[in-house]
Design a protein around this motif. Structure first.
Motif, PDB file in Angstrom:
ATOM      1  N   PHE A 216      -6.045   4.330   1.030  1.00 20.79           N
ATOM      2  CA  PHE A 216      -6.864   3.839   2.138  1.00 20.79           C
ATOM      3  C   PHE A 216      -6.012   2.994   3.078  1.00 20.79           C
ATOM      4  N   PRO A 217      -6.256   3.076   4.389  1.00 21.39           N
ATOM      5  CA  PRO A 217      -5.481   2.262   5.324  1.00 21.39           C
ATOM      6  C   PRO A 217      -5.843   0.776   5.274  1.00 21.39           C
ATOM      7  N   LYS A 218      -7.034   0.468   4.732  1.00 21.77           N
ATOM      8  CA  LYS A 218      -7.485  -0.923   4.622  1.00 21.77           C
ATOM      9  C   LYS A 218      -8.161  -1.128   3.274  1.00 21.77           C
ATOM     10  N   GLU A 219      -7.996  -2.306   2.720  1.00 21.26           N
ATOM     11  CA  GLU A 219      -8.619  -2.652   1.445  1.00 21.26           C
ATOM     12  C   GLU A 219     -10.145  -2.535   1.522  1.00 21.26           C
ATOM     13  N   LYS A 220     -10.711  -2.907   2.651  1.00 16.29           N
ATOM     14  CA  LYS A 220     -12.169  -2.849   2.816  1.00 16.29           C
ATOM     15  C   LYS A 220     -12.683  -1.419   2.656  1.00 16.29           C
ATOM     16  N   LEU A 221     -11.934  -0.441   3.154  1.00 16.10           N
ATOM     17  CA  LEU A 221     -12.341   0.960   3.023  1.00 16.10           C
ATOM     18  C   LEU A 221     -12.329   1.398   1.561  1.00 16.10           C
ATOM     19  N   LYS A 222     -11.369   0.885   0.793  1.00 19.45           N
ATOM     20  CA  LYS A 222     -11.336   1.192  -0.644  1.00 19.45           C
ATOM     21  C   LYS A 222     -12.582   0.651  -1.327  1.00 19.45           C
TER      22      LYS A 222
ATOM     23  N   GLU B 173      -8.888   9.632   8.717  1.00 16.57           N
ATOM     24  CA  GLU B 173      -8.541   8.265   9.129  1.00 16.57           C
ATOM     25  C   GLU B 173      -8.911   7.242   8.067  1.00 16.57           C
ATOM     26  N   GLU B 174      -9.993   7.494   7.307  1.00  8.28           N
ATOM     27  CA  GLU B 174     -10.485   6.524   6.328  1.00  8.28           C
ATOM     28  C   GLU B 174      -9.772   6.601   4.988  1.00  8.28           C
TER      29      GLU B 174
ATOM     30  N   PRO C 160       0.853  -1.189   0.000  1.00  3.16           N
ATOM     31  CA  PRO C 160       0.000   0.000   0.000  1.00  3.16           C
ATOM     32  C   PRO C 160       0.888   1.238   0.000  1.00  3.16           C
TER      33      PRO C 160
ATOM     34  N   GLN D  75      -5.214  -0.900  -1.948  1.00  5.52           N
ATOM     35  CA  GLN D  75      -5.410   0.214  -1.020  1.00  5.52           C
ATOM     36  C   GLN D  75      -5.271   1.590  -1.672  1.00  5.52           C
TER      37      GLN D  75
END
Length: 140
Positions: free
Chosen positions: A85-91, A66-67, A45, A110
């Motif tokens: 993005f800090p996490k793939e899920k947020l992307k 943060e997101e 990332p 990410q």
């Protein structure tokens, strides 16, 4: 807590590590075989600043949360928005929300880049990733 990062330091060091990988990449057809580009793997990332450097842009950070982090690039090739993005899920949540507007996005681990399709094609050569068409309805 949101932290501001300097444009130097870590981003520059990460960019310098990635640049030799970019120079060594060639169009060997891995994308057609479904393999990830070596550049995309090196970028993941990544920070907005690292992706911007790979694309030849002096980025201006627009959003720092943060997101996600977003930076705007204005170049002769075209304007684009780099989002990390800090996490793939947020992307994936962000892309799902963006699907309301349709369009195409260049996405990697990410990160996502928003631009007109001709610009996305040029950027894909530089950073790897996959062009996703969000105007196509997703199967639910």
């Amino acid at each position: 807590m949101v932290r501001k990062l300097s444009r130097g330091g870590a981003a520059l060091a990460a960019g310098l590590v990635v640049l030799p990988l970019v120079a060594a990449c060639s169009g060997d057809g891995d994308e057609a075989k479904g393999k990830a580009s070596p550049v995309a793997a090196a970028v993941a990332p990544a920070k907005v600043e690292v992706i911007a450097e790979l694309t030849g842009c002096e980025v201006k950070i627009r959003t720092e949360a943060e997101e996600l982090r977003e930076g705007v690039c204005q170049t002769a090739a075209g304007d684009y928005l780099i989002t990390t993005f800090p996490k793939e899920k947020l992307k994936e949540v962000w892309l799902e929300s963006a699907s309301v507007y349709g369009g195409k996005y260049l996405v990697g681990p990410q990160w996502a880049i928003s631009a007109k399709p001709p610009v996305l094609k040029k950027l894909k050569v530089k950073v790897g990733g996959t062009i996703r068409d969000l105007s196509q309805p997703s199967a639910s």
